[in-house]
Design a protein around this motif. Structure first.
Motif, PDB file in Angstrom:
ATOM      1  N   GLY A  27      30.659  55.611  58.589  1.00 50.17           N
ATOM      2  CA  GLY A  27      29.480  56.293  58.066  1.00 50.17           C
ATOM      3  C   GLY A  27      29.508  56.375  56.550  1.00 50.17           C
ATOM      4  O   GLY A  27      30.454  55.940  55.890  1.00 50.17           O
ATOM      5  N   GLY A  28      28.442  56.942  56.003  1.00 53.43           N
ATOM      6  CA  GLY A  28      28.394  57.158  54.560  1.00 53.43           C
ATOM      7  C   GLY A  28      28.355  55.872  53.764  1.00 53.43           C
ATOM      8  O   GLY A  28      27.981  54.805  54.251  1.00 53.43           O
ATOM      9  N   PHE A  29      28.808  55.973  52.511  1.00 51.93           N
ATOM     10  CA  PHE A  29      28.817  54.818  51.627  1.00 51.93           C
ATOM     11  C   PHE A  29      29.792  55.108  50.487  1.00 51.93           C
ATOM     12  O   PHE A  29      30.395  56.182  50.409  1.00 51.93           O
ATOM     13  CB  PHE A  29      27.412  54.525  51.089  1.00 51.93           C
ATOM     14  CG  PHE A  29      26.798  55.681  50.328  1.00 51.93           C
ATOM     15  CD1 PHE A  29      26.937  55.782  48.954  1.00 51.93           C
ATOM     16  CD2 PHE A  29      26.088  56.672  50.993  1.00 51.93           C
ATOM     17  CE1 PHE A  29      26.384  56.847  48.256  1.00 51.93           C
ATOM     18  CE2 PHE A  29      25.521  57.732  50.305  1.00 51.93           C
ATOM     19  CZ  PHE A  29      25.675  57.819  48.927  1.00 51.93           C
ATOM     20  N   GLY A  30      29.953  54.145  49.598  1.00 51.76           N
ATOM     21  CA  GLY A  30      30.832  54.347  48.453  1.00 51.76           C
ATOM     22  C   GLY A  30      32.266  54.631  48.851  1.00 51.76           C
ATOM     23  O   GLY A  30      32.858  53.908  49.659  1.00 51.76           O
ATOM     24  N   TYR A  31      32.812  55.717  48.328  1.00 50.31           N
ATOM     25  CA  TYR A  31      34.207  56.071  48.570  1.00 50.31           C
ATOM     26  C   TYR A  31      34.375  57.005  49.770  1.00 50.31           C
ATOM     27  O   TYR A  31      35.483  57.515  50.007  1.00 50.31           O
ATOM     28  CB  TYR A  31      34.800  56.732  47.319  1.00 50.31           C
ATOM     29  CG  TYR A  31      34.845  55.832  46.109  1.00 50.31           C
ATOM     30  CD1 TYR A  31      35.930  54.991  45.869  1.00 50.31           C
ATOM     31  CD2 TYR A  31      33.787  55.811  45.206  1.00 50.31           C
ATOM     32  CE1 TYR A  31      35.975  54.159  44.767  1.00 50.31           C
ATOM     33  CE2 TYR A  31      33.819  54.976  44.086  1.00 50.31           C
ATOM     34  CZ  TYR A  31      34.908  54.158  43.879  1.00 50.31           C
ATOM     35  OH  TYR A  31      34.947  53.329  42.774  1.00 50.31           O
ATOM     36  N   ASP A  32      33.318  57.225  50.540  1.00 45.36           N
ATOM     37  CA  ASP A  32      33.390  58.131  51.693  1.00 45.36           C
ATOM     38  C   ASP A  32      34.556  57.819  52.639  1.00 45.36           C
ATOM     39  O   ASP A  32      35.189  58.746  53.161  1.00 45.36           O
ATOM     40  CB  ASP A  32      32.086  58.099  52.486  1.00 45.36           C
ATOM     41  CG  ASP A  32      30.984  58.912  51.826  1.00 45.36           C
ATOM     42  OD1 ASP A  32      31.260  59.615  50.835  1.00 45.36           O
ATOM     43  OD2 ASP A  32      29.829  58.846  52.306  1.00 45.36           O
ATOM     44  N   PRO A  33      34.873  56.535  52.900  1.00 46.65           N
ATOM     45  CA  PRO A  33      35.932  56.247  53.875  1.00 46.65           C
ATOM     46  C   PRO A  33      37.338  56.659  53.431  1.00 46.65           C
ATOM     47  O   PRO A  33      38.249  56.658  54.268  1.00 46.65           O
ATOM     48  CB  PRO A  33      35.849  54.722  54.046  1.00 46.65           C
ATOM     49  CG  PRO A  33      34.459  54.367  53.636  1.00 46.65           C
ATOM     50  CD  PRO A  33      34.136  55.300  52.519  1.00 46.65           C
ATOM     51  N   ILE A  34      37.537  56.994  52.161  1.00 43.41           N
ATOM     52  CA  ILE A  34      38.909  57.318  51.732  1.00 43.41           C
ATOM     53  C   ILE A  34      39.077  58.751  51.249  1.00 43.41           C
ATOM     54  O   ILE A  34      40.189  59.131  50.859  1.00 43.41           O
ATOM     55  CB  ILE A  34      39.420  56.338  50.652  1.00 43.41           C
ATOM     56  CG1 ILE A  34      38.583  56.416  49.375  1.00 43.41           C
ATOM     57  CG2 ILE A  34      39.500  54.919  51.193  1.00 43.41           C
ATOM     58  CD1 ILE A  34      39.208  55.653  48.200  1.00 43.41           C
ATOM     59  N   LEU A  35      38.033  59.571  51.277  1.00 47.84           N
ATOM     60  CA  LEU A  35      38.208  60.976  50.903  1.00 47.84           C
ATOM     61  C   LEU A  35      38.160  61.846  52.154  1.00 47.84           C
ATOM     62  O   LEU A  35      37.175  61.853  52.883  1.00 47.84           O
ATOM     63  CB  LEU A  35      37.146  61.452  49.925  1.00 47.84           C
ATOM     64  CG  LEU A  35      37.419  62.891  49.439  1.00 47.84           C
ATOM     65  CD1 LEU A  35      38.440  62.880  48.306  1.00 47.84           C
ATOM     66  CD2 LEU A  35      36.157  63.597  48.988  1.00 47.84           C
TER      67      LEU A  35
END
Length: 210
Positions: free
Chosen positions: A163-171
């Protein structure tokens, strides 16, 4: 008022991102008597306003640049935001350069890969970071209001979630065992830096449009 602005429009969001416009409309829905958010709250594309260069050196400066330019071009109240990821051990970088950290604007995968490589030897206890957003309201007469918000968390060592976008997968936000990309849209909107900043700006928006 710019001739490109649809008749009846009252508020312009300085973006071409449909998701951001949808979030703002839902935030304002039912809060201002007589405001039809679906027709009177529009984005920069609908207003015929070109992109505004982000030449500031802070989130606040960039959001103000965009909001002021759109308010001047349209003669309407305008809202803009600037956001990014601030990593503690990098002194707040990527910061305002988040979307182009790898050198190519908007290349999420390349940005993620580069940042993870830069932090590959950093222990978990030193991987603190925050998503930061500055949201600005500018009125045609020159009055401005800026609100800043953060979503603190810890950076993972590999992306998680779709889901989300940008750096969402690592925070991974504080208090959660999932990344931002693993949260539902409702969960993310409730805690997101952008949602917090827009909600803080809400009283000024209501006052401007009432």
């Amino acid at each position: 008022m710019s001739t490109g602005v649809p008749a009846g429009a009252r508020l312009v969001l300085a973006t071409r991102n449909a998701g951001k416009l949808r979030e703002l409309r839902e935030l304002l829905r039912g809060r201002i008597e007589g405001l039809d958010v679906d027709t009177q709250v529009i984005d920069a594309a609908a207003a015929g306003v070109p992109d505004v260069p982000e030449t500031g050196v802070t989130f606040e400066a960039n959001s103000l640049l965009k909001a002021r330019a759109v308010a001047e071009a349209t003669g309407l109240a305008a809202i803009a935001d600037d956001s990014g990821l601030a990593v503690d051990v990098l002194g707040g970088a990527p910061g305002i350069f988040s979307a182009r950290w790898s050198g190519r604007h908007g290349d999420d995968a390349a940005n993620l890969d580069l940042l993870l490589a830069q932090l590959s030897d950093i222990a978990d206890e030193h991987r603190g970071a925050a998503f930061v957003c500055a949201a600005a309201l500018a009125l045609p007469g020159g009055h401005t209001v800026v609100e800043r918000a953060e979503l603190r968390g810890t950076l993972l060592t590999a992306p998680r979630g779709n889901g989300g976008f940008g750096y969402d997968p690592i925070l991974r936000p504080e208090g959660y065992d999932r990344s931002c990309a693993e949260l539902s849209p409702e969960e993310k909107n409730a805690i997101s830096h952008r949602g917090q900043a827009f909600r803080a700006l809400l009283p000024a928006i209501v006052a401007a449009l009432a």
